[in-house]
Design an enzyme around this catalytic site. Structure first.
Site, short mmCIF file in Angstrom:
data_model
loop_
_atom_site.label_atom_id
_atom_site.label_comp_id
_atom_site.label_asym_id
_atom_site.label_seq_id
_atom_site.Cartn_x
_atom_site.Cartn_y
_atom_site.Cartn_z
N TYR A 90 -6.88 7.03 2.78
CA TYR A 90 -6.32 7.29 1.45
C TYR A 90 -5.80 8.72 1.34
O TYR A 90 -4.80 8.97 0.66
CB TYR A 90 -7.37 7.00 0.38
CG TYR A 90 -7.73 5.54 0.28
CD1 TYR A 90 -6.76 4.61 -0.09
CD2 TYR A 90 -9.00 5.07 0.57
CE1 TYR A 90 -7.05 3.25 -0.17
CE2 TYR A 90 -9.31 3.72 0.49
CZ TYR A 90 -8.33 2.81 0.12
OH TYR A 90 -8.63 1.47 0.05
N PHE A 91 -6.48 9.65 1.99
CA PHE A 91 -6.02 11.04 1.99
C PHE A 91 -4.66 11.14 2.68
O PHE A 91 -3.74 11.81 2.18
CB PHE A 91 -7.04 11.91 2.73
CG PHE A 91 -6.64 13.36 2.89
CD1 PHE A 91 -6.89 14.27 1.87
CD2 PHE A 91 -6.03 13.81 4.04
CE1 PHE A 91 -6.52 15.60 2.00
CE2 PHE A 91 -5.66 15.14 4.19
CZ PHE A 91 -5.91 16.04 3.17
N ALA A 92 -4.52 10.46 3.82
CA ALA A 92 -3.29 10.57 4.62
C ALA A 92 -2.12 9.80 4.01
O ALA A 92 -0.99 10.30 3.98
CB ALA A 92 -3.56 10.06 6.04
N ARG A 93 -2.39 8.62 3.50
CA ARG A 93 -1.28 7.78 3.03
C ARG A 93 -0.71 8.22 1.69
O ARG A 93 0.39 7.83 1.31
CB ARG A 93 -1.72 6.33 2.95
CG ARG A 93 -2.57 5.97 1.73
CD ARG A 93 -2.86 4.49 1.66
NE ARG A 93 -3.34 4.10 0.34
CZ ARG A 93 -3.52 2.83 -0.04
NH1 ARG A 93 -3.25 1.85 0.80
NH2 ARG A 93 -3.94 2.54 -1.25
N ASP A 102 1.17 2.20 9.55
CA ASP A 102 0.78 1.52 10.79
C ASP A 102 1.88 1.55 11.85
O ASP A 102 1.60 1.31 13.03
CB ASP A 102 0.42 0.05 10.51
CG ASP A 102 -0.82 -0.08 9.66
OD1 ASP A 102 -1.51 0.93 9.46
OD2 ASP A 102 -1.10 -1.20 9.18
N GLU A 122 -9.14 1.07 12.11
CA GLU A 122 -9.90 0.14 11.28
C GLU A 122 -9.81 -1.32 11.76
O GLU A 122 -10.65 -2.14 11.42
CB GLU A 122 -9.42 0.21 9.83
CG GLU A 122 -7.98 -0.24 9.63
CD GLU A 122 -7.54 -0.17 8.17
OE1 GLU A 122 -8.38 0.15 7.30
OE2 GLU A 122 -6.34 -0.43 7.91
N GLY A 155 0.82 -1.20 0.00
CA GLY A 155 0.00 0.00 0.00
C GLY A 155 0.86 1.25 0.00
O GLY A 155 2.06 1.20 0.24
N MET A 205 -6.48 4.23 9.35
CA MET A 205 -5.87 2.95 9.02
C MET A 205 -5.14 2.38 10.23
O MET A 205 -4.73 3.11 11.12
CB MET A 205 -4.92 3.09 7.84
CG MET A 205 -5.63 3.29 6.52
SD MET A 205 -4.49 3.29 5.11
CE MET A 205 -5.68 3.09 3.77
N THR A 211 5.33 2.03 6.24
CA THR A 211 3.96 1.68 6.57
C THR A 211 3.40 2.72 7.52
O THR A 211 4.08 3.13 8.47
CB THR A 211 3.81 0.27 7.21
OG1 THR A 211 2.47 0.11 7.69
CG2 THR A 211 4.76 0.07 8.38
#
Length: 406
Positions: free
Chosen positions: A330-333, A158, A273, A13, A201, A156
């Site tokens: 999606y905005f942040a990553r 995360d 999430e 991702g 996320m 990542t």
């Protein structure tokens, strides 16, 4: 001194670090050549991650372009494309047309690297990408005499890779997640008794959710509100933070948050999430529903939709008239790296290039299991995902107390 042929690929991702990783690596390899550490240099980019490696889809970066790669720091996403491919999942690679039937993807990848004359391959990705790099490194060592040095770069949002203190892009993503909510929280004024779920996320780690909440609240404290108006600091604060590392007593939380709803007219919840995902999966399996999974066997969280699951239950408990679930992932990553991450990536790229020249494979990062957390090529055998966020951090516990969650 010798000529080194370098390969690079980004995989998995997105995270706010891919473009900067490529930029830093190209710059430090060019510097190594300029300073006489190596006699010659070629830099090859494999398109779309392991897919490009398996299909031989790549391009060589012209030397006259090396000095201009700094512009990549300003863009998000990957400048060479990503994909989710597991080299040890033979059936998936065959089904997607990446390798002929009955062929080992590890062997195909190895042969492509040897065909392209690659001496060093940089794999830029998360735990899955780097565990695959570990498999490839082991295979190359055992089957091809270790002819290719593999140096990974850990990205990542995360921040969940052992034993790395801070993965690339995680802090940038938290900052952009905070920016996202700074706008979304205004929706609380669009309807009375509004419940807003901000889903961040984080499959197994609550780092991004917790850090996003912290950054957002730090900015909120600097804002000025006018007495007597509906918009208040309290109404725009974070009222609950739910992460995988801490159990969620939805009934108890509902009782607490109903008081907030009655007082402020809205409730704002930051939800990771991965929170409660085991309960959701259990319900799906009990009802006979198929649980969607990707090539790595991970549950497809975007299809499970934890935000919708929790919003329905919580809305009833707090008496919400309207519910809004917004995902900042999606905005942040997809953002470009901020100064913090560019600096971290730069330190790791510099040491990574030196390690590669010395023939040392590993995944770059701050090794938190070594004294002083040195930046070093960490042995691939020690790299694995699933590292939980430490919910006992003082800053996190203080934040939970301030919002009344504990």
């Amino acid at each position: 001194m010798s000529t080194i042929n370098v390969g690079m690929m980004t995989s998995g991702g997105l995270a706010p670090c891919l473009s900067s990783s490529v930029a830093h690596l190209v710059a430090y390899w060019a510097e190594a050549k300029k300073n006489g550490k190596i006699a010659g240099l070629t830099i090859r980019m494999y398109k779309d991650g392991y897919k490009g490696l398996l299909l031989g889809d790549s391009f060589v970066v012209p030397e006259e372009v090396w000095e201009t790669v700094g512009s990549l720091h300003e863009i998000g996403g990957s400048p060479i494309g990503n994909s989710r491919v597991k080299l040890t999942n033979v059936k998936d690679c065959e089904a997607r047309g990446f390798v002929p039937e009955g062929t080992s993807p590890l062997e195909v990848a190895s042969q492509q690297l040897l065909k392209d004359g690659i001496n060093v391959i940089h794999t830029i990705g998360g735990d899955d990408t780097n565990t695959q790099a570990a498999q490839l490194s082991k295979y190359l060592l055992e089957q091809h005499n270790g002819k290719v040095v593999v140096v990974g770069m850990p990205k990542t949002v995360d921040n969940d890779v052992y034993p790395i203190k801070q993965t690339f892009g995680a802090y940038t993503a938290a900052c952009h997640g905070a920016t996202f909510f700074e706008n979304v929280v205004s929706e609380s004024t669009a309807n009375p008794r509004m419940l807003i779920i901000h889903e961040c996320m984080g499959r197994e780690s609550g780092y991004l959710t917790a850090k996003t909440a912290e950054v957002y609240r730090e900015r909120l404290q600097k804002m000025t509100f006018i007495d007597g108006f509906c918009a208040t600091k309290e109404s725009r604060d974070v009222h609950a933070i739910w992460i995988p590392e801490m159990p969620i007593d939805i009934v108890k939380e509902g009782e607490r948050l109903k008081k907030t709803m009655d007082k402020c007219g809205n409730v704002n919840v930051f939800l990771s999430e991965g929170s409660g995902i085991h309960d959701i999966i259990a319900e799906m399996e009990a009802s006979g529903s198929k649980v969607p999974r990707d090539a790595f066997g991970h549950v497809s969280l975007d299809k499970i939709n934890p935000g919708a699951y929790f919003s329905k239950r919580l809305a009833q408990l707090v008496g919400a008239e309207k519910t809004l679930v917004q995902k900042s992932g999606y905005f942040a990553r997809s953002a470009a790296s901020n100064d913090f991450d560019r600096d971290l990536i730069g330190k790791c790229a510099k040491v990574g290039v030196d390690a590669a020249i010395q023939g040392i494979s590993g995944c770059m990062g701050e090794d938190e299991e070594k004294e002083g957390c040195p930046v070093r090529p960490i042995e691939f055998s020690r790299i694995k995902g699933g590292k939980p966020f430490d919910s006992n951090f003082a800053w996190y516990q203080t934040m939970l107390k301030e919002i009344g969650q504990i």
